[in-house]
Design a protein around this motif. Structure first.
Motif, PDB file in Angstrom:
ATOM      1  N   VAL A  93     -17.883  -2.372   0.748  1.00 47.42           N
ATOM      2  CA  VAL A  93     -17.220  -1.123   0.378  1.00 47.42           C
ATOM      3  C   VAL A  93     -17.441  -0.065   1.455  1.00 47.42           C
ATOM      4  CG1 VAL A  93     -17.123   0.736  -1.344  1.00 47.42           C
ATOM      5  CG2 VAL A  93     -17.467  -1.632  -2.073  1.00 47.42           C
ATOM      6  N   LYS A  94     -16.360   0.658   1.779  1.00 44.45           N
ATOM      7  CA  LYS A  94     -16.436   1.796   2.699  1.00 44.45           C
ATOM      8  C   LYS A  94     -16.297   3.050   1.850  1.00 44.45           C
ATOM      9  CE  LYS A  94     -14.570   3.618   7.002  1.00 44.45           C
ATOM     10  NZ  LYS A  94     -13.706   3.288   8.158  1.00 44.45           N
ATOM     11  N   PRO A  95     -17.410   3.763   1.598  1.00 46.08           N
ATOM     12  CA  PRO A  95     -17.359   4.926   0.714  1.00 46.08           C
ATOM     13  C   PRO A  95     -16.312   5.962   1.107  1.00 46.08           C
ATOM     14  CG  PRO A  95     -19.623   4.309   1.143  1.00 46.08           C
ATOM     15  CD  PRO A  95     -18.774   3.472   2.053  1.00 46.08           C
ATOM     16  N   ALA A  96     -16.054   6.140   2.394  1.00 46.53           N
ATOM     17  CA  ALA A  96     -15.064   7.128   2.836  1.00 46.53           C
ATOM     18  C   ALA A  96     -13.655   6.775   2.379  1.00 46.53           C
ATOM     19  CB  ALA A  96     -15.093   7.252   4.363  1.00 46.53           C
ATOM     20  N   ASN A  97     -13.407   5.513   2.048  1.00 46.84           N
ATOM     21  CA  ASN A  97     -12.069   5.098   1.620  1.00 46.84           C
ATOM     22  C   ASN A  97     -11.910   5.046   0.102  1.00 46.84           C
ATOM     23  OD1 ASN A  97     -11.491   4.860   4.314  1.00 46.84           O
ATOM     24  ND2 ASN A  97     -11.171   2.661   4.298  1.00 46.84           N
ATOM     25  N   VAL A  98     -12.984   5.262  -0.646  1.00 49.50           N
ATOM     26  CA  VAL A  98     -12.868   5.282  -2.107  1.00 49.50           C
ATOM     27  C   VAL A  98     -12.005   6.481  -2.477  1.00 49.50           C
ATOM     28  CG1 VAL A  98     -14.120   5.582  -4.284  1.00 49.50           C
ATOM     29  CG2 VAL A  98     -15.042   4.073  -2.502  1.00 49.50           C
ATOM     30  N   GLY A  99     -10.971   6.245  -3.274  1.00 53.51           N
ATOM     31  CA  GLY A  99     -10.025   7.284  -3.668  1.00 53.51           C
ATOM     32  C   GLY A  99      -8.711   7.185  -2.924  1.00 53.51           C
ATOM     33  N   SER A 100      -8.666   6.381  -1.862  1.00 53.81           N
ATOM     34  CA  SER A 100      -7.452   6.248  -1.065  1.00 53.81           C
ATOM     35  C   SER A 100      -6.443   5.312  -1.728  1.00 53.81           C
ATOM     36  CB  SER A 100      -7.801   5.684   0.317  1.00 53.81           C
ATOM     37  OG  SER A 100      -6.639   5.299   1.017  1.00 53.81           O
ATOM     38  N   THR A 101      -5.161   5.691  -1.637  1.00 53.78           N
ATOM     39  CA  THR A 101      -4.079   4.764  -1.981  1.00 53.78           C
ATOM     40  C   THR A 101      -3.225   4.509  -0.736  1.00 53.78           C
ATOM     41  OG1 THR A 101      -2.689   6.580  -2.769  1.00 53.78           O
ATOM     42  CG2 THR A 101      -3.969   5.370  -4.439  1.00 53.78           C
ATOM     43  N   THR A 136      -2.180   6.760 -14.178  1.00 50.49           N
ATOM     44  CA  THR A 136      -2.603   5.587 -13.416  1.00 50.49           C
ATOM     45  C   THR A 136      -2.011   5.646 -12.009  1.00 50.49           C
ATOM     46  OG1 THR A 136      -2.712   4.252 -15.416  1.00 50.49           O
ATOM     47  CG2 THR A 136      -2.577   3.059 -13.325  1.00 50.49           C
ATOM     48  N   PRO A 137      -2.870   5.604 -10.971  1.00 48.24           N
ATOM     49  CA  PRO A 137      -2.350   5.633  -9.606  1.00 48.24           C
ATOM     50  C   PRO A 137      -1.476   4.416  -9.329  1.00 48.24           C
ATOM     51  CG  PRO A 137      -4.726   5.988  -9.637  1.00 48.24           C
ATOM     52  CD  PRO A 137      -4.328   5.557 -11.009  1.00 48.24           C
ATOM     53  N   ARG A 138      -0.538   4.598  -8.406  1.00 49.34           N
ATOM     54  CA  ARG A 138       0.373   3.511  -8.014  1.00 49.34           C
ATOM     55  C   ARG A 138       0.238   3.263  -6.530  1.00 49.34           C
ATOM     56  NH1 ARG A 138       4.120   2.060 -11.731  1.00 49.34           N
ATOM     57  NH2 ARG A 138       5.532   1.263 -10.125  1.00 49.34           N
ATOM     58  N   ILE A 139       0.374   2.012  -6.159  1.00 48.06           N
ATOM     59  CA  ILE A 139       0.413   1.605  -4.763  1.00 48.06           C
ATOM     60  C   ILE A 139       1.253   0.336  -4.705  1.00 48.06           C
ATOM     61  CG2 ILE A 139      -1.808   0.401  -4.935  1.00 48.06           C
ATOM     62  CD1 ILE A 139      -2.353   1.128  -2.011  1.00 48.06           C
ATOM     63  N   PHE A 140       2.034   0.168  -3.683  1.00 48.50           N
ATOM     64  CA  PHE A 140       2.937  -0.979  -3.546  1.00 48.50           C
ATOM     65  C   PHE A 140       3.922  -1.067  -4.720  1.00 48.50           C
ATOM     66  CE2 PHE A 140      -1.194  -2.241  -1.593  1.00 48.50           C
ATOM     67  CZ  PHE A 140      -0.811  -2.058  -0.277  1.00 48.50           C
ATOM     68  N   ASP A 141       4.356   0.095  -5.196  1.00 47.39           N
ATOM     69  CA  ASP A 141       5.314   0.191  -6.306  1.00 47.39           C
ATOM     70  C   ASP A 141       4.808  -0.441  -7.597  1.00 47.39           C
ATOM     71  OD1 ASP A 141       7.175   1.521  -4.688  1.00 47.39           O
ATOM     72  OD2 ASP A 141       7.988  -0.384  -3.948  1.00 47.39           O
ATOM     73  N   ARG A 142       3.504  -0.416  -7.795  1.00 47.49           N
ATOM     74  CA  ARG A 142       2.922  -0.982  -9.011  1.00 47.49           C
ATOM     75  C   ARG A 142       1.717  -0.151  -9.431  1.00 47.49           C
ATOM     76  NH1 ARG A 142       1.904  -6.272  -9.153  1.00 47.49           N
ATOM     77  NH2 ARG A 142       0.149  -6.031 -10.533  1.00 47.49           N
ATOM     78  N   PRO A 143       1.412  -0.116 -10.741  1.00 49.67           N
ATOM     79  CA  PRO A 143       0.217   0.606 -11.181  1.00 49.67           C
ATOM     80  C   PRO A 143      -1.039  -0.176 -10.819  1.00 49.67           C
ATOM     81  CG  PRO A 143       1.280  -0.468 -13.047  1.00 49.67           C
ATOM     82  CD  PRO A 143       2.167  -0.696 -11.852  1.00 49.67           C
ATOM     83  N   MET A 144      -2.099   0.558 -10.557  1.00 52.32           N
ATOM     84  CA  MET A 144      -3.392  -0.079 -10.309  1.00 52.32           C
ATOM     85  C   MET A 144      -3.939  -0.613 -11.622  1.00 52.32           C
ATOM     86  SD  MET A 144      -5.028   2.561  -7.511  1.00 52.32           S
ATOM     87  CE  MET A 144      -6.276   1.430  -6.886  1.00 52.32           C
ATOM     88  N   ASP A 145      -4.912  -1.513 -11.543  1.00 54.60           N
ATOM     89  CA  ASP A 145      -5.575  -2.063 -12.724  1.00 54.60           C
ATOM     90  C   ASP A 145      -6.621  -1.068 -13.217  1.00 54.60           C
ATOM     91  OD1 ASP A 145      -4.160  -4.499 -12.534  1.00 54.60           O
ATOM     92  OD2 ASP A 145      -5.615  -5.286 -11.096  1.00 54.60           O
ATOM     93  N   VAL A 156     -13.025   3.986 -12.810  1.00 57.58           N
ATOM     94  CA  VAL A 156     -12.145   3.796 -11.651  1.00 57.58           C
ATOM     95  C   VAL A 156     -10.956   2.897 -11.960  1.00 57.58           C
ATOM     96  CG1 VAL A 156     -13.991   4.122  -9.950  1.00 57.58           C
ATOM     97  CG2 VAL A 156     -13.484   1.821 -10.789  1.00 57.58           C
ATOM     98  N   PHE A 157      -9.927   3.048 -11.139  1.00 54.72           N
ATOM     99  CA  PHE A 157      -8.790   2.130 -11.082  1.00 54.72           C
ATOM    100  C   PHE A 157      -8.978   1.273  -9.831  1.00 54.72           C
ATOM    101  CE2 PHE A 157      -7.240   5.973 -13.172  1.00 54.72           C
ATOM    102  CZ  PHE A 157      -6.549   5.461 -14.272  1.00 54.72           C
ATOM    103  N   THR A 158      -8.513   0.032  -9.877  1.00 50.89           N
ATOM    104  CA  THR A 158      -8.637  -0.846  -8.721  1.00 50.89           C
ATOM    105  C   THR A 158      -7.347  -1.646  -8.525  1.00 50.89           C
ATOM    106  OG1 THR A 158      -9.532  -2.689 -10.009  1.00 50.89           O
ATOM    107  CG2 THR A 158     -11.132  -1.143  -9.071  1.00 50.89           C
ATOM    108  N   LEU A 159      -7.167  -2.141  -7.314  1.00 55.37           N
ATOM    109  CA  LEU A 159      -6.086  -3.073  -7.037  1.00 55.37           C
ATOM    110  C   LEU A 159      -6.503  -3.963  -5.875  1.00 55.37           C
ATOM    111  CD1 LEU A 159      -3.173  -3.932  -7.850  1.00 55.37           C
ATOM    112  CD2 LEU A 159      -2.409  -2.601  -5.876  1.00 55.37           C
ATOM    113  N   HIS A 160      -6.399  -5.266  -6.100  1.00 61.29           N
ATOM    114  CA  HIS A 160      -6.685  -6.263  -5.057  1.00 61.29           C
ATOM    115  C   HIS A 160      -5.391  -6.673  -4.371  1.00 61.29           C
ATOM    116  CE1 HIS A 160     -10.166  -6.618  -7.693  1.00 61.29           C
ATOM    117  NE2 HIS A 160     -10.809  -7.153  -6.675  1.00 61.29           N
ATOM    118  N   ALA A 161      -5.497  -7.086  -3.118  1.00 63.14           N
ATOM    119  CA  ALA A 161      -4.371  -7.688  -2.396  1.00 63.14           C
ATOM    120  C   ALA A 161      -4.912  -8.903  -1.645  1.00 63.14           C
ATOM    121  CB  ALA A 161      -3.731  -6.696  -1.440  1.00 63.14           C
TER     122      ALA A 161
END
Length: 197
Positions: A93-101, A136-145, A156-161
Motif C-alpha cells: 500500500v502507498k498511503p499517499a494514494n489512498v483516496g485516489s480514483t 459510492t465512488p466510481r472508477i472505470f464507469d463502475r461503482p467501487m466495492d 473504505v470502498f475498494t476496487l481491484h483490477a
C-alpha cells in the motif's frame, strides 16, 4: 459478494500503521527485470485501464514499487469463506494514494509468490477510498466495492483490477481463483526457503 477476510484487514491496518511509524520506504536498488510484452489495450474492458497499465507496469519489479513508496507486507490474503473465491495476494500500500480514483494512482499493488523462482510477481492493483458518507465512488464507469470497515484504516470502498494475471471471475472481481497463498501441490518451494505467508 463476501465480506473481506480478516487477513486483508490486518494487511491494510499494518500498512497504515507502518506509514505513520516509518514514513516513506527507503529506495532499494534493483537490477533491471525482464518484462513480459505489454498487454494490448484491446484486451482491457475499459480504455482508462491502459493508463493504469502504463503507470504500474514498472512495478513488475517489487523493488521499484518499494522505492516508489509502496509498503511491503508479508501477509498473503485468500478468501477463507466456505465459497473459497480465491486469493488476492500480498498488498503493498502507498498511503499517499489512498483516496485516489485516478486510474494512474492505485493505492495498492498486489503480488503473489512464484514458487518456482522464489520471487513475487505483480498480479493486480487496487484503489482504496475512505467512506466519508459520500455516494459510492466510481472508477472505470463502475461503482467501487464496499464500503467495508478495515481496523486501523476505517470505513473504505475498494476496487481491484486484475490486469497482470487473468481472472476468470472478471477484471474487477475482488478475488482471483488462480491466486493462491500456499505452494500448489507437487511444486517445491524455490531454493532459499519456504514460501512466505
Amino acid at each position: 459478494m463476501s465480506a473481506r477476510p480478516r487477513p486483508l484487514l490486518a494487511v491494510l491496518a499494518l500498512a497504515a500503521a507502518g506509514s505513520l511509524a516509518l514514513g516513506a520506504a527507503p529506495a532499494v536498488a534493483a537490477a533491471p527485470a525482464a518484462l513480459p510484452a505489454a498487454t494490448p489495450a484491446t484486451e482491457l474492458p475499459h480504455p482508462d485501464l491502459a493508463e493504469t497499465y502504463e503507470a504500474t507496469k514498472k512495478y513488475r519489479s517489487e523493488q521499484k514499487a518499494i522505492a516508489d513508496g509502496f509498503l511491503r507486507t508479508d501477509m498473503c490474503v485468500e478468501d477463507e469463506s466456505p465459497q473459497r473465491l480465491g486469493g488476492m495476494g500480498y498488498h503493498y500500500v502507498k498511503p499517499a494514494n489512498v483516496g485516489s480514483t485516478d486510474p494512474a494512482r492505485p493505492a495498492a499493488v498486489l503480488y503473489e509468490d512464484n514458487h518456482e523462482t522464489g520471487k513475487r510477481e505483480l498480479v493486480a492493483v487496487e484503489w482504496v477510498v475512505p467512506n466519508k458518507g459520500q455516494p459510492t465512488p466510481r472508477i472505470f464507469d463502475r461503482p467501487m466495492d464496499g464500503p467495508a470497515v478495515i481496523p486501523g484504516v476505517g470505513d473504505v470502498f475498494t476496487l481491484h483490477a486484475w490486469i497482470y494475471k487473468k481472472n476468470p471471475r472478471g477484471v474487477f472481481a475482488p478475488y482471483n481463483p488462480r491466486v493462491r497463498c500456499d505452494c500448489p501441490e507437487g511444486v517445491s518451494p524455490a531454493p532459499g526457503g519456504a514460501p512466505q505467508r
